[in-house]
Design a protein around this motif. Structure first.
Motif: not given
Length: 227
Positions: A153-177
């Motif tokens: 609730p305290f994060v400014v522009d939470w959606e931008t941050l969360a979107r970037g974190m989610t797609f980074r997580l996708h990439r790490e999952r595919l790369l590392t297994g």
């Protein structure tokens, strides 16, 4: 999906260096046409080609390992876990934590678990919790920033941050297994308000290094340092 990842990584590191395909061609002695084919997934790079391109682009060894895996090869460079750091490196990390005071600094494992934090980070996390009793016994950055009962609730522009974190997580999952990342991704996508479209990775997105949490009397920026 993994076959599409190397072109995205090559394009990302080239653009990060601010080079055109022709400029990269001149620096690596690889034809601009071949680089274009690699970025459009019309050609598959050899192992040495991956290393030549990524090393000229100044990618760190971990990113070179990621590019090798994305192209279908084994990692080339050793990557010890945080717990196995040499005493000298462990002491350097502890000193870095102290010197970063009074600004918050955390070190994260691959799945976002907080493995190290300085006193400033502890104070910030304590001050910006919507429901302190909801704090998990083993905190992780995804829970802290995606759970509406914690920092979210305290994060400014939470959606931008969360979107970037989610797609980074996708990439790490595919790369590392790494199986941990499958569980982490499913947990992240299950939090309230996470768009269904985020289930599909977007490798053109890069997470922002700064997270701003805001309060009329306590404005502060957090810098997240991932593993």
């Amino acid at each position: 999906m993994t076959g599409q990842l190397f072109p995205a990584l090559l394009r990302y590191w080239r653009q990060r260096r601010g080079l055109s395909q022709l400029e990269l061609s001149l620096e690596t002695d690889v034809s601009a046409r071949h680089i274009s084919y690699l970025e459009s997934n019309r050609a598959r790079p050899g192992e040495e080609m991956v290393l030549r391109l990524l090393s000229v682009l100044g990618a760190p060894l971990r990113a070179q390992n990621q590019a090798l895996v994305a192209a279908g090869y084994e990692p080339r460079f050793a990557e010890p876990p945080l717990a196995a750091l040499a005493p000298e490196l462990d002491a350097a990390l502890a000193q870095m934590m102290r010197q970063h005071e009074p600004f918050p600094l955390v070190a994260l494992s691959l799945d976002g678990t907080l493995v190290r934090s300085n006193d400033a980070a502890t104070r910030v996390f304590s001050a910006f919790l919507a429901e302190p009793q909801a704090m998990p016994a083993t905190p992780d950055m995804f829970s802290l920033l995606f759970d509406p009962r914690l920092l979210r609730p305290f994060v400014v522009d939470w959606e931008t941050l969360a979107r970037g974190m989610t797609f980074r997580l996708h990439r790490e999952r595919l790369l590392t297994g790494d199986a941990r990342l499958n569980d982490t991704l499913e947990r992240v996508l299950a939090f309230p308000g996470v768009p269904k479209g985020w289930r599909q990775p977007d490798f053109s997105q890069e997470p922002q290094p700064l997270v701003r949490v805001d309060d009329p009397t306590r404005a502060v920026c957090l810098q997240l340092a991932g593993r």
